[in-house]
Design a protein around this motif. Structure first.
Motif, mmCIF file in Angstrom:
data_model
loop_
_atom_site.group_PDB
_atom_site.id
_atom_site.type_symbol
_atom_site.label_atom_id
_atom_site.label_comp_id
_atom_site.label_asym_id
_atom_site.label_seq_id
_atom_site.Cartn_x
_atom_site.Cartn_y
_atom_site.Cartn_z
ATOM 1 N N LYS A 218 0.920 -1.091 -0.016
ATOM 2 C CA LYS A 218 -0.001 0.030 0.201
ATOM 3 C C LYS A 218 0.810 1.189 -0.114
ATOM 4 C CE LYS A 218 -4.760 0.763 1.747
ATOM 5 N NZ LYS A 218 -5.492 0.169 2.458
ATOM 6 N N TYR A 219 1.878 1.175 1.024
ATOM 7 C CA TYR A 219 2.509 2.478 0.994
ATOM 8 C C TYR A 219 4.083 2.364 0.706
ATOM 9 C CZ TYR A 219 -1.687 3.070 4.050
ATOM 10 O OH TYR A 219 -2.869 3.354 4.372
ATOM 11 N N ASP A 220 4.640 1.269 0.456
ATOM 12 C CA ASP A 220 6.097 1.314 0.493
ATOM 13 C C ASP A 220 6.353 0.317 -0.588
ATOM 14 O OD1 ASP A 220 8.744 1.612 0.727
ATOM 15 O OD2 ASP A 220 8.710 0.866 2.706
ATOM 16 N N PRO A 221 5.929 0.213 -1.674
ATOM 17 C CA PRO A 221 6.136 -0.783 -2.708
ATOM 18 C C PRO A 221 7.557 -1.016 -3.248
ATOM 19 C CG PRO A 221 5.043 0.895 -3.900
ATOM 20 C CD PRO A 221 4.936 1.256 -2.233
ATOM 21 N N ARG A 222 8.542 0.168 -2.937
ATOM 22 C CA ARG A 222 9.909 0.019 -3.208
ATOM 23 C C ARG A 222 10.580 -0.970 -2.465
ATOM 24 N NH1 ARG A 222 12.291 1.104 -7.188
ATOM 25 N NH2 ARG A 222 12.193 3.685 -7.320
ATOM 26 N N SER A 223 10.067 -1.335 -1.201
ATOM 27 C CA SER A 223 10.877 -2.245 -0.423
ATOM 28 C C SER A 223 10.852 -3.564 -1.225
ATOM 29 C CB SER A 223 10.319 -2.309 0.941
ATOM 30 O OG SER A 223 9.172 -2.488 1.019
ATOM 31 N N ILE A 224 9.589 -3.716 -1.940
ATOM 32 C CA ILE A 224 9.462 -5.201 -2.417
ATOM 33 C C ILE A 224 10.180 -5.167 -3.575
ATOM 34 C CG2 ILE A 224 7.660 -6.569 -3.751
ATOM 35 C CD1 ILE A 224 5.399 -5.069 -2.492
ATOM 36 N N SER A 225 10.576 -4.080 -4.408
ATOM 37 C CA SER A 225 11.156 -4.180 -5.475
ATOM 38 C C SER A 225 12.933 -4.453 -4.904
ATOM 39 C CB SER A 225 11.298 -3.087 -6.621
ATOM 40 O OG SER A 225 11.183 -1.829 -6.006
ATOM 41 N N ASP A 226 13.237 -3.677 -3.881
ATOM 42 C CA ASP A 226 14.463 -3.701 -3.377
ATOM 43 C C ASP A 226 14.743 -5.189 -2.852
ATOM 44 O OD1 ASP A 226 15.165 -1.167 -3.802
ATOM 45 O OD2 ASP A 226 14.748 -0.465 -1.734
ATOM 46 N N ALA A 227 13.891 -5.767 -2.351
ATOM 47 C CA ALA A 227 14.186 -7.136 -1.780
ATOM 48 C C ALA A 227 14.063 -7.880 -3.290
ATOM 49 C CB ALA A 227 12.875 -7.766 -1.087
ATOM 50 N N ALA A 228 13.497 -7.773 -4.157
ATOM 51 C CA ALA A 228 13.449 -8.371 -5.346
ATOM 52 C C ALA A 228 14.789 -8.368 -6.220
ATOM 53 C CB ALA A 228 12.235 -8.064 -6.483
ATOM 54 N N LYS A 229 15.181 -7.349 -5.851
ATOM 55 C CA LYS A 229 16.603 -6.939 -6.540
ATOM 56 C C LYS A 229 17.573 -7.831 -5.913
ATOM 57 C CE LYS A 229 17.719 -2.518 -7.468
ATOM 58 N NZ LYS A 229 18.717 -1.230 -7.054
ATOM 59 N N ILE A 230 17.468 -7.842 -4.696
ATOM 60 C CA ILE A 230 18.590 -8.699 -3.755
ATOM 61 C C ILE A 230 18.342 -10.080 -4.167
ATOM 62 C CG2 ILE A 230 19.286 -9.104 -1.493
ATOM 63 C CD1 ILE A 230 18.141 -6.260 -0.623
ATOM 64 N N PHE A 231 17.114 -10.548 -4.125
ATOM 65 C CA PHE A 231 16.827 -11.762 -4.569
ATOM 66 C C PHE A 231 17.534 -12.455 -5.908
ATOM 67 C CE2 PHE A 231 13.149 -11.894 -1.244
ATOM 68 C CZ PHE A 231 14.005 -12.749 -0.383
ATOM 69 N N HIS A 232 17.515 -11.535 -6.687
ATOM 70 C CA HIS A 232 17.783 -11.747 -7.925
ATOM 71 C C HIS A 232 19.413 -11.958 -8.318
ATOM 72 C CE1 HIS A 232 17.943 -10.984 -12.342
ATOM 73 N NE2 HIS A 232 18.900 -10.193 -12.436
ATOM 74 N N PHE A 233 19.942 -10.678 -7.593
ATOM 75 C CA PHE A 233 21.427 -10.629 -7.732
ATOM 76 C C PHE A 233 22.197 -12.012 -6.763
ATOM 77 C CE2 PHE A 233 20.796 -6.613 -9.340
ATOM 78 C CZ PHE A 233 21.615 -6.665 -10.374
ATOM 79 N N ALA A 234 21.293 -12.307 -5.997
ATOM 80 C CA ALA A 234 21.669 -13.481 -5.004
ATOM 81 C C ALA A 234 21.450 -14.825 -5.836
ATOM 82 C CB ALA A 234 20.924 -13.550 -3.749
ATOM 83 N N GLY A 235 20.799 -14.529 -6.881
ATOM 84 C CA GLY A 235 20.518 -15.928 -7.579
ATOM 85 C C GLY A 235 19.656 -16.829 -7.002
ATOM 86 N N GLU A 236 18.861 -16.359 -6.033
ATOM 87 C CA GLU A 236 18.028 -16.853 -5.198
ATOM 88 C C GLU A 236 16.725 -17.602 -6.242
ATOM 89 O OE1 GLU A 236 17.379 -19.222 -2.869
ATOM 90 O OE2 GLU A 236 18.141 -17.895 -1.255
ATOM 91 N N ASN A 237 16.501 -18.838 -5.758
ATOM 92 C CA ASN A 237 15.298 -19.508 -6.286
ATOM 93 C C ASN A 237 14.055 -19.115 -5.416
ATOM 94 O OD1 ASN A 237 13.420 -21.200 -7.207
ATOM 95 N ND2 ASN A 237 14.082 -23.111 -6.777
ATOM 96 N N TRP A 238 13.366 -18.142 -5.778
ATOM 97 C CA TRP A 238 12.140 -17.717 -4.641
ATOM 98 C C TRP A 238 11.151 -17.266 -5.195
ATOM 99 C CZ3 TRP A 238 10.443 -12.318 -4.158
ATOM 100 C CH2 TRP A 238 10.892 -11.386 -5.242
#
Lengths: 235, 592
Positions: B204-224
C-alpha cells in the motif's frame, strides 16, 4: 535460670504450630499454582545462534545478585543496596528465631548459649547491626511508600501493613537478640509472638512473593533464553 | 442484589473467560508483584508524563491483576479491600480497562525486563486485550484491522488483484531499472528455496521495499517466490490479544508455504510480523511448522557473507543509527544480525543509547498506530524516543520493522527532527554492486550507438507531460515542494489551500490527479473527498492522500465511497512521490 513457661511455649510450641500452618498453606498454594497449565513453545529457538533455555533460566534466577543486569537496578544502586540490606535483615531475623530456641542444642545449656552464641558477643552485635540496618531501610521504605506518588498509587492496605509489621518485627528482633530473658522477657515475647503471627500471615500476603519468585523467573528465563533474549547483551 | 446479577453481560463474559486464559506464567505474574515500583521508570509513557502514576506499569498491571485477585486469589476473594482486589461490573468498567490496556501500553515488554520478580506485564496486558476483544470492547481501529485480517486475509484490506498488480508493477520497474527481463517477482512458483512474505503496508505505502528485496534475491541468484494468497506475515492477533485470529493468520501463511513446497519462509523486515510468524504463530496455531523460517535480515546477511551479493558501503555514507524493534529485540533476540549487516552496508553507523533489548519503543508498537484516539498520548510519549534519536546526531534511523517506520516517522515529524527513516532492505539494495554485463561486440556497439544517436535526436519526453494535477495543501512549503516536483516532470499544476477551494478547483479543472492534505481550513476534507467521489463528472479522478496526520485517515477511509488510489505520509521524498504517482497513473519507468 530458665525462661518462663509462656516464653518457652512462644519460642517452641507456638512457632511449631505457626510453621505447620505455614507449611500447609504453602503446600496448598503451590498445588493451586501448579494447577495452572504452563504454556510451551513449539517454534525453533531464535536469537544469535546461542539461544539456550538453561542459560536463560540460570541468568533469570541469578538476576537478583546481578544489579548490573537490569537497568532498574543498575540506575539505582542505592535502592539495590536497600534491597540487599532489607533481605539480609529478614534472613538474620528468621535465623534468630531459630537460634534462640534451638541454639542451645549447639551448646550444653541455655546459659551457655547466652554466654556463647548470643552472650553479648560479636554474634549479637553482628545480628543487631544487620537487623538494625534492615529496620532503618524499612523505615525509609515506609516513608517512600507514603510520599512517592507512584508507589502510593499502587499500594494496598496489605502493602502498608506488611511493611509496618516487618519494621516492628525488625525492631523486636534487635531488642531480643541478646536473649537476656533473665532481665525481662518482654522483648523476647514480642519477637516470638510477632514471628508466629508472621508465619501465619505471610502466605496470605504479598510477603509470600518469595514463594513465587523461583517460578516467575524460571518461566521468564525459560522463554527468553529459548528466544535468545536472555542473557541480555549490552554494548 | 448479588454481585453476579449486577454484572453486565460483557463483564460477565470477561470474568468467565479470564479463567480460560490463565496459564501458569500469567498466574505467576499475577501473584508475584510486590509493588516495589522498580518498573516505573522503564516505561516511556511514565517518563513522558512525570507525576502521573496512572502510566506506571505496576499501576496498569493492577487494573488487570485486581480481577485475578478478586476471582482467583484467596485473600482477594475474602478480603478484597485489603489487597485492592476488584471486579468489573458495567460496560463503563470495561471501557476504562480498555483505555489502560490499549491506550497506555504498547506491550513493548521493557518493564517485564526490568522487574526483579520477573512479572511479565506485556504478556498479561495482551491477555487482557484479548478478553476485551472477545466481548467487542476495543478501539475502533483494532476492530477495523482485525476484521480486514479475518475477512480479506491481510490487515490493510489489500485486495488480491491489487497485491498481484503491485508485484507485477514492481517486477516491471525492476526489469526496466536493470534492463534485464530475467529480474522478476515470481508468484506461486513451487519447490522454491525461499517463499517471501511481506507486510501489506509494503503493497500500500512502500512498494519500493518489495522491488528492493526482489533486486537482492535476483542478484543472489535465489530460487524464490511470493505467494498469491496467505502472503501477509503480519498478525493483528498479537496486538489484539485474539489468539484465534493469531492462529488463523499464521495457519494461512504456513499452509500456503506447504502448498508451494517452499523450503524456507523468509519474513520481510517487520518486528511484530517476525514475532508473530516465527515465534508465536506455531503456538497460536497449535501446529508444528515443517519448514524453516527466518527474518530477511538474516537472509541478506547470509547472502553478503557467502558472497552471493556484493555490497559497497561507500554508497551509504549518510550517518545512520539503528532502532531495535521491541518485538525483535525483547521477544525474539534479533539484535546482532541487523548491526552486522549495517556495518557491511554503511560507512557511518552510530549506536543509539540505550539499545538492543533495552531500547525504548518507537511509540507505534502494540497496534498503537491503528488507534487514532490515543494519538496525542502516543506522540507525547514519543518525547523519550525523540531525545534518544536526537542524541545520536544521525541523519537516518534504520529499523527492521514497518510499524516502527511509521511510529518513528510520526515522532520525527512531531518533534521536528532532521532525520529520515529507512529499512535495511533499502540500504542493502542501494549498496548492491551490480555486476556489469558482458561487453558488447563491435557490431552490437555500432548498433547501440546508432540507437543512442536516434534517441538523443528525439525531444525529451517528460513523464508527467500532458497531465494536470491539483495540489491541495495549506502548508506553503509543502505546496511549493509538490508543485515544483510535478512541474519539473512536465505536469500542469493548480493549487488549492483549503477545503472549499479544493472542491471548486477540482470541479473546474478536472485534473488527472488530486493530491490531498487531510488537515486544511475550510470545508471538512473528508466531505470534500466524498463529494468529489460522488461527482459523476469526476469518475476518473485519481486521489493521493499526502498527510502528516495519519490519525486523520479515518476521515477518508471510513466513507462508503471508493478509497483513494494512493496514500503517502509526510515528509515525502521526491523519489517516493514520483513512484507513487506513476503507480497511480499507470506510468512505467521506461515510459519516463
Amino acid at each position: 535460670m530458665q525462661p518462663s513457661k509462656f516464653l518457652y511455649f512462644c519460642e517452641h510450641g507456638l512457632q511449631e504450630i505457626a510453621l505447620g500452618i505455614m507449611a500447609l498453606v504453602y503446600t496448598t498454594r503451590i498445588i493451586w499454582f501448579l494447577g495452572f497449565k504452563a504454556g510451551g513453545e513449539r517454534q525453533a529457538p531464535t536469537g544469535s545462534g546461542d539461544a539456550d533455555t538453561r542459560k536463560g533460566i540460570l541468568y533469570s534466577w541469578a538476576n537478583i545478585v546481578m544489579p548490573w543486569a537490569m537497568e532498574s537496578t543498575r540506575r539505582k544502586p542505592f535502592f539495590y543496596a536497600q534491597f540487599v540490606i532489607f533481605h539480609l535483615g529478614v534472613t538474620a531475623a528468621i535465623g534468630l528465631s531459630f537460634l534462640i530456641p534451638y541454639g542451645h542444642y549447639l551448646s550444653d545449656s541455655r546459659e551457655e548459649l547466652q554466654e556463647g552464641l548470643l552472650g553479648g558477643t560479636a554474634m549479637v552485635w553482628f545480628l543487631q547491626a544487620i537487623i538494625g540496618a534492615a529496620f532503618v531501610v524499612a523505615v525509609v521504605r515506609i516513608v517512600r511508600r507514603v510520599s512517592d506518588p507512584y508507589i502510593r498509587a499502587i499500594s494496598s492496605p496489605d502493602d502498608y501493613f506488611s511493611l509496618v509489621l516487618l519494621t516492628v518485627w525488625f525492631l523486636s528482633a534487635v531488642l531480643a537478640a541478646p536473649n537476656q530473658f533473665a532481665e525481662g522477657e518482654g522483648y523476647l515475647l514480642a519477637f516470638f509472638i510477632l514471628t508466629a503471627f508472621f508465619l501465619i500471615y505471610v502466605p496470605f500476603s504479598k510477603i509470600s512473593h518469595y514463594l513465587y519468585y523461583p517460578f516467575t523467573r524460571y518461566y521468564l528465563g525459560k522463554s527468553l533464553g529459548y528466544r535468545g533474549v536472555f542473557p541480555i547483551l549490552r554494548r | 442484589m448479588s454481585e453476579k446479577k449486577a454484572r453486565s453481560h460483557k463483564a460477565e463474559k470477561v470474568i468467565e473467560r479470564l479463567g480460560q486464559k490463565l496459564s501458569r506464567q500469567i498466574a505467576g505474574s499475577m501473584v508475584a508483584c510486590v509493588h516495589c515500583g522498580m518498573c516505573t521508570e522503564s516505561c516511556h509513557y511514565v517518563l513522558a508524563n512525570p507525576g502521573d502514576p496512572t502510566y506506571a506499569p505496576a499501576y496498569k498491571a493492577d487494573k488487570i491483576r485486581k480481577l485475578f485477585k478478586r476471582h482467583y486469589d484467596w485473600t482477594g476473594r475474602f478480603f478484597p479491600w485489603w489487597v485492592k482486589a476488584g471486579s468489573v461490573y458495567t460496560d463503563a468498567d470495561l471501557e476504562e480497562l480498555k483505555d489502560t490496556v490499549f491506550g497506555k501500553c504498547t506491550n513493548c515488554r521493557r518493564c517485564s525486563l526490568n522487574c526483579p520478580m520477573g512479572v511479565d506485564l506485556a504478556s498479561f496486558n495482551r491477555m487482557a486485550r484479548g478478553l476485551l476483544v472477545s466481548v467487542g470492547v476495543m478501539p475502533e481501529g483494532v476492530a477495523v484491522v482485525s476484521k480486514d485480517q479475518w475477512e480479506i486475509g491481510n490487515q490493510m484490506g489489500v485486495l488480491k488483484e491489487d497485491y498481484l498488480e503491485t508485484l507485477e508493477w514492481m517486477a516491471e520497474e525492476l526489469q526496466d531499472e536493470l534492463d534485464d527481463p530475467q529480474a522478476d517477482i515470481p508468484v506461486d512458483k513451487t519447490d522454491c528455496e525461499v517463499v517471501y512474505s511481506i507486510n501489506p503496508r509494503e503493497v500500500k505505502y512502500d512498494p519500493r521495499s518489495i522491488s528492493d528485496a526482489a533486486k537482492i534475491f535476483h542478484f543472489a541468484g535465489e530460487n524464490w517466490t511470493m505467494p498469491s494468497e496467505g502472503w501477509d506475515m503480519t498478525n493483528f492477533g498479537l496486538f489484539s490479544g485474539d489468539d484465534d485470529l493469531g492462529g488463523a493468520v499464521a495457519r494461512r501463511l504456513y499452509e500456503k508455504v506447504s502448498e508451494l513446497r517452499g523450503k524456507k519462509l523468509v519474513i520481510s523486515e517487520c518486528g511484530h510480523g517476525y514475532r508473530s510468524t516465527r515465534c508465536e504463530g506455531p503456538n497460536w496455531a497449535k501446529q508444528d511448522v515443517p519448514f524453516e523460517m527466518e527474518s530477511s535480515v538474516l537472509t541478506m546477511l547470509r547472502y553478503v557473507k557467502e558472497g552471493r551479493i556484493k555490497v559497497d558501503k561507500t554508497r551509504n555514507t549518510t550517518s545512520v543509527t539503528f532502532h531495535d524493534s521491541c518485538n525483535n529485540a525483547r521477544s525474539c533476540g534479533l539484535t546482532e544480525e541487523p548491526r552486522e549487516l549495517l556495518n557491511l552496508v554503511c560507512t557511518d553507523f552510530r549506536e543509539m543509547t540505550p539499545n538492543r533489548a533495552e531500547n525504548y519503543c518507537c511509540t507505534g508498537g502494540g497496534g498503537a498506530m491503528s488507534m487514532s484516539e490515543y494519538t496525542p498520548r502516543r506522540l507525547k510519549s514519543g518525547k523519550v524516543k525523540a531525545d534518544q534519536l536526537k542524541a545520536t546526531g544521525a541523519k537516518v534511523v534504520v529499523t527492521s520493522c514497518h510499524n516502527c517506520v511509521d511510529g518513528l516517522a510520526d515522532v520525527i515529524r512531531h518533534y521536528k527532527l532532521d532525520m529520515e527513516v529507512t529499512q535495511l532492505v533499502n540500504l542493502v539494495a542501494n549498496a548492491l554492486v551490480i555486476p556489469e554485463k558482458a561487453a558488447p561486440s563491435a557490431e552490437e556497439k555500432v548498433a547501440q550507438e546508432k540507437v543512442a544517436a536516434l534517441e538523443s535526436a528525439k525531444p525529451v519526453a517528460l513523464p508527467l507531460a500532458d497531465l494536470k494535477f491539483v495540489v491541495a495543501d495549506d502548508e506553503p512549503d509543502q505546496l511549493a515542494f509538490l508543485s515544483t516536483v510535478f512541474e519539473d516532470y512536465g505536469a500542469t499544476v493548480v493549487t488549492a489551500t483549503n477545503g472549499d477551494e479544493t472542491l471548486e478547483t477540482v470541479r473546474r479543472e478536472k485534473p488527472d490527479l488530486l493530491t490531498l492534505d487531510l488537515e486544511m481550513p475550510g470545508l471538512n476534507v473528508g466531505d470534500v473527498f466524498e463529494t468529489l467521489r460522488k461527482d459523476p463528472e469526476l469518475e476518473d479522478l485519481k486521489v493521493c492522500i499526502i498527510t502528516g496526520r495519519p490519525e486523520l485517515r479515518k476521515l477518508i477511509y471510513d466513507r462508503s465511497v471508493r478509497v483513494p488510489e494512493g496514500y503517502l505520509d509526510k515528509p515525502v521524498t521526491e523519489e517516493t512521490l514520483l513512484l507513487t504517482v506513476r503507480k497511480i497513473l499507470g506510468i512505467h519507468e521506461h515510459e519516463t
